[in-house]
Design a protein around this motif. Structure first.
Motif, PDB file in Angstrom:
ATOM      1  N   GLU A 415      -5.399  -6.259  -9.277  1.00 59.83           N
ATOM      2  CA  GLU A 415      -5.324  -6.709 -10.627  1.00 59.83           C
ATOM      3  C   GLU A 415      -5.591  -5.552 -11.245  1.00 59.83           C
ATOM      4  O   GLU A 415      -4.672  -5.163 -12.433  1.00 59.83           O
ATOM      5  CB  GLU A 415      -5.901  -7.843 -11.043  1.00 59.83           C
ATOM      6  N   ALA A 416      -6.691  -4.958 -11.087  1.00 64.96           N
ATOM      7  CA  ALA A 416      -6.981  -3.714 -11.839  1.00 64.96           C
ATOM      8  C   ALA A 416      -5.902  -2.600 -11.698  1.00 64.96           C
ATOM      9  O   ALA A 416      -5.780  -1.892 -12.690  1.00 64.96           O
ATOM     10  CB  ALA A 416      -8.539  -3.135 -11.329  1.00 64.96           C
ATOM     11  N   ALA A 417      -5.308  -2.332 -10.645  1.00 63.55           N
ATOM     12  CA  ALA A 417      -4.402  -1.376 -10.351  1.00 63.55           C
ATOM     13  C   ALA A 417      -3.128  -1.693 -11.350  1.00 63.55           C
ATOM     14  O   ALA A 417      -2.608  -0.704 -11.657  1.00 63.55           O
ATOM     15  CB  ALA A 417      -4.276  -1.218  -8.944  1.00 63.55           C
ATOM     16  N   LEU A 418      -2.746  -2.786 -11.531  1.00 67.93           N
ATOM     17  CA  LEU A 418      -1.587  -3.225 -12.307  1.00 67.93           C
ATOM     18  C   LEU A 418      -1.933  -3.430 -13.738  1.00 67.93           C
ATOM     19  O   LEU A 418      -1.054  -3.242 -14.675  1.00 67.93           O
ATOM     20  CB  LEU A 418      -1.008  -4.425 -11.922  1.00 67.93           C
ATOM     21  N   PHE A 428       3.259  -0.180  -8.566  1.00 66.07           N
ATOM     22  CA  PHE A 428       3.155  -1.262  -7.306  1.00 66.07           C
ATOM     23  C   PHE A 428       2.827  -0.672  -5.996  1.00 66.07           C
ATOM     24  O   PHE A 428       2.021  -1.230  -5.181  1.00 66.07           O
ATOM     25  CB  PHE A 428       4.284  -2.191  -7.286  1.00 66.07           C
ATOM     26  N   GLU A 429       2.950   0.607  -5.868  1.00 67.10           N
ATOM     27  CA  GLU A 429       2.647   1.405  -4.488  1.00 67.10           C
ATOM     28  C   GLU A 429       0.894   1.613  -4.602  1.00 67.10           C
ATOM     29  O   GLU A 429       0.427   1.140  -3.733  1.00 67.10           O
ATOM     30  CB  GLU A 429       3.316   2.485  -4.618  1.00 67.10           C
ATOM     31  N   THR A 430       0.445   1.893  -5.842  1.00 64.26           N
ATOM     32  CA  THR A 430      -0.890   1.815  -6.033  1.00 64.26           C
ATOM     33  C   THR A 430      -1.392   0.512  -5.728  1.00 64.26           C
ATOM     34  O   THR A 430      -2.689   0.215  -5.224  1.00 64.26           O
ATOM     35  CB  THR A 430      -1.354   2.555  -7.215  1.00 64.26           C
ATOM     36  N   ALA A 431      -0.841  -0.653  -6.277  1.00 67.41           N
ATOM     37  CA  ALA A 431      -1.266  -2.029  -6.222  1.00 67.41           C
ATOM     38  C   ALA A 431      -1.408  -2.382  -4.483  1.00 67.41           C
ATOM     39  O   ALA A 431      -2.239  -3.057  -4.131  1.00 67.41           O
ATOM     40  CB  ALA A 431      -0.468  -2.918  -7.026  1.00 67.41           C
ATOM     41  N   ARG A 432      -0.373  -1.932  -3.863  1.00 61.30           N
ATOM     42  CA  ARG A 432      -0.510  -2.258  -2.346  1.00 61.30           C
ATOM     43  C   ARG A 432      -1.548  -1.737  -1.718  1.00 61.30           C
ATOM     44  O   ARG A 432      -1.928  -2.304  -0.775  1.00 61.30           O
ATOM     45  CB  ARG A 432       1.084  -2.091  -2.152  1.00 61.30           C
ATOM     46  N   LEU A 433      -1.870  -0.493  -2.007  1.00 64.42           N
ATOM     47  CA  LEU A 433      -2.841   0.264  -1.631  1.00 64.42           C
ATOM     48  C   LEU A 433      -4.279  -0.455  -1.839  1.00 64.42           C
ATOM     49  O   LEU A 433      -4.990  -0.790  -0.879  1.00 64.42           O
ATOM     50  CB  LEU A 433      -2.911   1.755  -1.914  1.00 64.42           C
ATOM     51  N   ALA A 434      -4.342  -0.912  -3.018  1.00 72.59           N
ATOM     52  CA  ALA A 434      -5.464  -1.667  -3.437  1.00 72.59           C
ATOM     53  C   ALA A 434      -5.758  -3.153  -2.824  1.00 72.59           C
ATOM     54  O   ALA A 434      -6.813  -3.448  -2.542  1.00 72.59           O
ATOM     55  CB  ALA A 434      -5.380  -1.858  -4.720  1.00 72.59           C
ATOM     56  N   GLN A 453      -1.104  -9.286   6.100  1.00 70.33           N
ATOM     57  CA  GLN A 453      -1.228  -8.200   5.305  1.00 70.33           C
ATOM     58  C   GLN A 453       0.142  -7.617   4.847  1.00 70.33           C
ATOM     59  O   GLN A 453       0.262  -7.344   3.560  1.00 70.33           O
ATOM     60  CB  GLN A 453      -1.917  -6.774   5.931  1.00 70.33           C
ATOM     61  N   LEU A 454       1.029  -7.537   5.679  1.00 67.37           N
ATOM     62  CA  LEU A 454       2.205  -7.104   5.421  1.00 67.37           C
ATOM     63  C   LEU A 454       3.106  -7.974   4.510  1.00 67.37           C
ATOM     64  O   LEU A 454       3.935  -7.679   3.576  1.00 67.37           O
ATOM     65  CB  LEU A 454       3.162  -6.878   6.621  1.00 67.37           C
ATOM     66  N   SER A 455       2.981  -9.411   4.687  1.00 69.06           N
ATOM     67  CA  SER A 455       3.487 -10.425   3.862  1.00 69.06           C
ATOM     68  C   SER A 455       3.070 -10.293   2.287  1.00 69.06           C
ATOM     69  O   SER A 455       3.660 -10.289   1.401  1.00 69.06           O
ATOM     70  CB  SER A 455       3.253 -11.900   4.688  1.00 69.06           C
ATOM     71  N   ALA A 456       1.617 -10.017   2.194  1.00 65.29           N
ATOM     72  CA  ALA A 456       1.013 -10.038   0.996  1.00 65.29           C
ATOM     73  C   ALA A 456       1.621  -8.722   0.161  1.00 65.29           C
ATOM     74  O   ALA A 456       1.961  -9.070  -1.034  1.00 65.29           O
ATOM     75  CB  ALA A 456      -0.310 -10.076   0.892  1.00 65.29           C
ATOM     76  N   THR A 457       1.609  -7.750   0.908  1.00 62.28           N
ATOM     77  CA  THR A 457       2.373  -6.503   0.172  1.00 62.28           C
ATOM     78  C   THR A 457       3.740  -6.684  -0.329  1.00 62.28           C
ATOM     79  O   THR A 457       4.023  -6.260  -1.437  1.00 62.28           O
ATOM     80  CB  THR A 457       2.095  -5.231   1.085  1.00 62.28           C
TER      81      THR A 457
END
Length: 485
Positions: A415-418, A428-434, A453-457
């Protein structure tokens, strides 16, 4: 002692608190038309109809899975099984249509299918003045909880569509009110309090007792694990827990208090009007038989990491109204789940109601569920996403997942990343890392940790594409995009 009507005939039976309607029918009453298939509420072979007398004296019927319905909940109700529909050689329209359309082969699943058609017919009959068309969606909802391995579904579908063409041969006793339920003793093994005060007192006197509402999850302990319950407290008749009340919280938010015993079927019209993605999720959550029984309060109190509704409620900022021996209090849903199957409920407390906030017209909601079957299956991963767009950037971002941790959980780092970011690939790449900081999922029969993990990203990428697709649309249109996949 249970006092109810079975196919119009009064029955009084003494059974143990962990007896199901299916066991009562087959083992005690010798009514073997209702079949046992999965014993978990999935196949629909055991479908029966339960009638409750409405405020104007009318009897309203709903379908239910007899295998996971406590027999004691028949108290003061009308129970209809496949044996009761025909009058001599005159078949009920649901039966006649199945015969005419060759809708049965081995016949094992047929009684349950006929009972689902019966409840559909009763619903249509109640709409004679303002009829609702039998759309494919409505037909699918009515029959979605009945599995058949022999015929394929086309002849069954044809039977549903042609029921109205058959003579209306309907037993008159279907309109008969069941006997007035008598108040159960506070020392009864299956207690049925009618007020919140009675419920709290029973919890104080019998802390060892399990609470039961729809039993869609609890009864699997009986059918799958062979657990025996010595004492149960039924919350389905507590008046305060069955209310839906408009309200305004102290922080100024408008919304509704949804009683913990309100079923999904009762909640569905409100969600369809106000939260379409949430309403759509209910059809992924379970069949009509399950939605007629399952409750919002039960799905929360169960504290399962794969419960479907908590992630959505977390994104909406819901609150809980709790009641116990020390009085009543409110608690943010964010603070309720403490660990696997652990909650913030104090000794003797129960969930009285869940606050569902009025939708903000500027706020968007998306809900996606991943499961092995499209419907009537447990989640592997469920993602719920809520946000506002202001001047092209995301505000008040709330993301929650089920199946990714020991509890339904907000993705705080993501959430904070977005927050305050434009919905770009880089953001969103930063969010996926977070997301990797928010969750370290486990592996089980529904999916490996890597899959989850893959599904969530990937759901985050789906969220980005949804936002970009609906960036110039109204929030309502984006909501439609969000679930129509």
């Amino acid at each position: 002692m249970i006092d109810f009507l079975l196919n119009g005939q009064r029955r009084q039976c003494a059974v143990s608190p962990d007896t199901s309607v299916l066991e009562l029918l087959r083992d005690t009453l010798g009514q073997t038309g209702t079949k046992e298939g999965c014993a978990s509420g999935d196949c629909g072979a055991c479908t029966v109809a339960i009638g409750e007398t409405g405020p104007e004296g009318q009897v309203n019927y709903h379908s239910t899975n007899a295998c996971i319905t406590p027999a004691h909940q028949l108290q003061g109700r009308q129970l209809v099984t496949v044996e009761g529909l025909a009058q001599g050689d005159a078949l009920h329209p649901a039966q006649a249509a199945m015969v005419a359309c060759h809708g049965s082969q081995c016949g094992f699943c047929t009684p349950g299918i006929v009972m689902s058609l019966f409840t559909l017919h009763e619903a249509q009959r109640g709409e004679r003045q303002i009829p609702s068309p039998l759309t494919p969606q409505r037909l699918e909802a009515a029959l979605g909880g009945n599995l058949c391995r022999c015929t394929g579904y086309r002849p069954i579908r044809d039977a549903a569509l042609t029921m109205s063409e058959h003579p209306e041969r309907r037993p008159q006793w279907l309109d008969a009110a069941a006997p007035q339920p008598t108040a159960s003793s506070s020392d009864a093994p299956f207690a049925q309090p009618e007020t919140l005060a009675e419920l709290v007192e029973l919890r104080r006197r019998h802390p060892e007792a399990r609470l039961v509402a729809g039993a869609t999850d609890l009864w699997l302990e009986v059918t799958q694990r062979l657990t025996r319950f010595e004492r149960l407290i039924d919350v389905t008749r507590v008046a305060e827990l069955n209310a839906i009340e408009a309200t305004t919280l102290g922080d100024g938010r408008h919304g509704w208090w949804i009683g913990a015993s309100v079923t999904y079927s009762r909640l569905e019209p409100l969600l369809e009007e106000r939260f379409e993605p949430f309403a759509h999720l209910l059809h992924r959550l379970g069949s009509a038989q399950i939605r007629n029984r399952g409750t919002l309060g039960g799905n929360i109190a169960n504290a399962s990491p794969i419960g479907d509704t908590p992630p959505v409620l977390l994104t909406l900022g819901s609150r809980l109204w709790l009641a116990g021996p020390d009085g009543e209090r409110e608690l943010p849903l964010d603070d309720f789940f403490l660990g696997y199957k652990q909650t913030a409920l104090r000794e003797g407390e129960v969930i009285r109601a869940i606050f569902l906030p009025h939708p903000d017209p500027q706020r968007h909601l998306a809900v996606w569920k991943l499961s092995k079957r499209r419907e009537d299956d447990i989640s592997a991963v469920l993602g719920a996403f809520s946000w506002r767009l202001e001047d092209g950037v995301m505000r008040d971002v709330r993301l929650a997942f089920g199946g990714m941790a020991a509890t339904p959980k907000r993705a705080r780092a993501t959430e904070a990343a977005l927050e305050c970011q434009a919905p770009t690939r880089a953001a969103f790449e930063t969010a996926r890392l977070a997301l990797g900081d928010d969750f370290q999922p486990m592996s089980d029969v529904r999916g490996s940790a890597q899959y989850r993990q893959l599904s969530a990203t990937n759901l985050l990428e789906r969220l980005r594409l949804t936002i970009m697709q609906g960036e110039t649309d109204s929030p309502r249109e984006v909501m439609l995009h969000a679930y129509a996949h």
